[in-house]
Write a protein that holds these residues in place. Structure first.
Motif, short mmCIF file in Angstrom:
data_model
loop_
_atom_site.label_atom_id
_atom_site.label_comp_id
_atom_site.label_asym_id
_atom_site.label_seq_id
_atom_site.Cartn_x
_atom_site.Cartn_y
_atom_site.Cartn_z
N TYR A 198 0.83 -1.20 0.00
CA TYR A 198 0.00 0.00 0.00
C TYR A 198 0.87 1.25 0.00
O TYR A 198 1.91 1.29 0.63
CB TYR A 198 -0.88 0.05 1.27
N TYR A 216 0.26 5.29 1.05
CA TYR A 216 -0.62 6.29 1.65
C TYR A 216 0.09 7.65 1.60
O TYR A 216 1.31 7.73 1.60
CB TYR A 216 -0.88 5.97 3.13
N GLN A 248 -0.09 11.38 3.78
CA GLN A 248 -0.60 12.04 4.97
C GLN A 248 -0.22 13.52 4.90
O GLN A 248 0.96 13.85 4.96
CB GLN A 248 -0.03 11.39 6.23
N ARG A 258 -3.09 15.55 9.37
CA ARG A 258 -4.29 14.92 8.82
C ARG A 258 -4.18 13.40 8.88
O ARG A 258 -3.19 12.83 9.31
CB ARG A 258 -4.46 15.37 7.37
N GLY A 259 -5.26 12.76 8.40
CA GLY A 259 -5.31 11.31 8.39
C GLY A 259 -4.58 10.70 7.21
O GLY A 259 -3.86 11.38 6.48
N LEU A 260 -4.78 9.41 7.05
CA LEU A 260 -4.09 8.63 6.01
C LEU A 260 -4.98 8.48 4.79
O LEU A 260 -6.09 7.94 4.88
CB LEU A 260 -3.72 7.26 6.56
N GLU A 301 -6.68 4.47 -5.96
CA GLU A 301 -7.81 4.94 -5.17
C GLU A 301 -8.20 6.38 -5.48
O GLU A 301 -9.35 6.75 -5.35
CB GLU A 301 -7.49 4.83 -3.68
N PHE A 358 3.59 13.52 3.65
CA PHE A 358 4.33 12.40 4.25
C PHE A 358 3.81 11.13 3.59
O PHE A 358 2.64 10.80 3.71
CB PHE A 358 4.08 12.41 5.76
N LEU A 416 3.71 7.15 3.05
CA LEU A 416 3.91 5.95 3.83
C LEU A 416 3.61 4.71 2.98
O LEU A 416 2.61 4.65 2.29
CB LEU A 416 2.98 5.94 5.04
N GLN A 424 -1.70 -4.31 9.05
CA GLN A 424 -0.77 -3.56 8.21
C GLN A 424 0.42 -3.07 9.03
O GLN A 424 0.26 -2.62 10.16
CB GLN A 424 -1.46 -2.36 7.56
N PHE A 431 3.66 -0.43 8.76
CA PHE A 431 4.07 0.74 8.01
C PHE A 431 5.58 0.93 8.02
O PHE A 431 6.27 0.59 8.98
CB PHE A 431 3.42 2.00 8.61
N GLY A 432 6.06 1.52 6.93
CA GLY A 432 7.46 1.92 6.87
C GLY A 432 7.68 3.24 7.60
O GLY A 432 6.73 3.83 8.12
N PRO A 433 8.91 3.73 7.61
CA PRO A 433 9.24 4.97 8.33
C PRO A 433 8.77 6.24 7.63
O PRO A 433 8.75 7.30 8.24
CB PRO A 433 10.76 4.93 8.42
N ARG A 484 9.27 12.18 3.77
CA ARG A 484 8.73 13.54 3.85
C ARG A 484 9.07 14.24 2.55
O ARG A 484 10.22 14.50 2.26
CB ARG A 484 9.37 14.27 5.02
#
Lengths: 112, 115
Positions: B34, B36, B38, B42-44, B59, B88, B90, B104, B106-108, B111
């Protein structure tokens, strides 16, 4: 598609108090509900999760409850500590779709 | 154990320049992958997900694209960055056929600042 709403958006508690974050979901096909903690500048980390065949799960100071009928689930943190301060995200996962829908996050601040 | 890597960690790019972000997973096979984004505070937002090599689902229509050239490699690209692409980014993976399905990791993150 799935819609996940998360409340509150910000939460401030005193160290030692409890914190509760609530989420509702819309898709009855969602069957897995994880919670993530995100510290500043880092990726979210899974802290606890619950599947739709379980009503409650506990891991030390953290617990999650699920009400499938009402389509809501909650994160409970007891005896909060300053290091619990972070952004918390809930999510609903649909196995058939293979993806999660996330809430908008709750910024938790624990004051010493 | 499984690990997920993303690079670069930070990136500053001018508007109109190309983009390539890479994500690799170790210690598992045939994961769902996946991307994402951010925005600050805010959200993902799910951008792309992949259930196998060469299989990408988008998506959100935008000027970004994703590719999965190998089982555990996921790449996010753009031919021309926009200011609104700042954020950001992810990468995440999840298992497909184990008791951990849906979980899930997540990676680091990367930015990205577009100037």
């Amino acid at each position: 598609g799935e819609n996940v709403e998360q409340h509150p958006s910000t939460l401030s508690v005193q160290e030692g108090d409890s914190a509760v974050i609530k989420c509702t979901y819309s898709d009855s096909a969602s069957n897995y509900f994880p919670w993530y903690k995100q510290e500043l500048g880092k990726g979210p980390q899974l802290i606890i999760d619950i599947r739709s065949n379980v009503g409650e799960k506990k891991d030390q100071r953290i617990a999650v409850t699920l009400n499938k009928t009402a389509k809501h689930f909650s994160l409970h943190i007891t005896e909060t500590q300053p290091e619990d301060s972070a952004v918390y995200f809930c999510a609903g996962y649909n196995t058939n779709a293979g993806k999660s829908t996330f809430g908008d996050g709750t910024t938790l601040t624990v004051k010493p | 154990s499984q690990t997920i890597h993303q690079w670069p960690a930070t990136l500053v790019q001018p508007v109109g320049s190309p983009l390539s972000l890479e994500c690799t997973v170790e210690g598992t096979s045939n994961p769902n992958l996946y991307w994402y984004r951010q925005a600050a505070g805010r959200g993902l937002q799910l951008l792309f997900y992949s259930v196998g090599i060469g299989q990408i689902s988008s998506e959100v229509p935008q000027n970004l694209s994703a590719s999965r050239p190998q089982d555990r490699q996921f790449i996010l690209s753009s031919k021309k960055l926009l200011l609104s692409d700042s954020g950001f980014y992810l990468c995440a993976w999840s298992a497909v056929r184990t008791s951990g399905i849906g979980r899930q990791f997540f990676g680091p993150g990367t930015r990205l600042t577009v100037l």
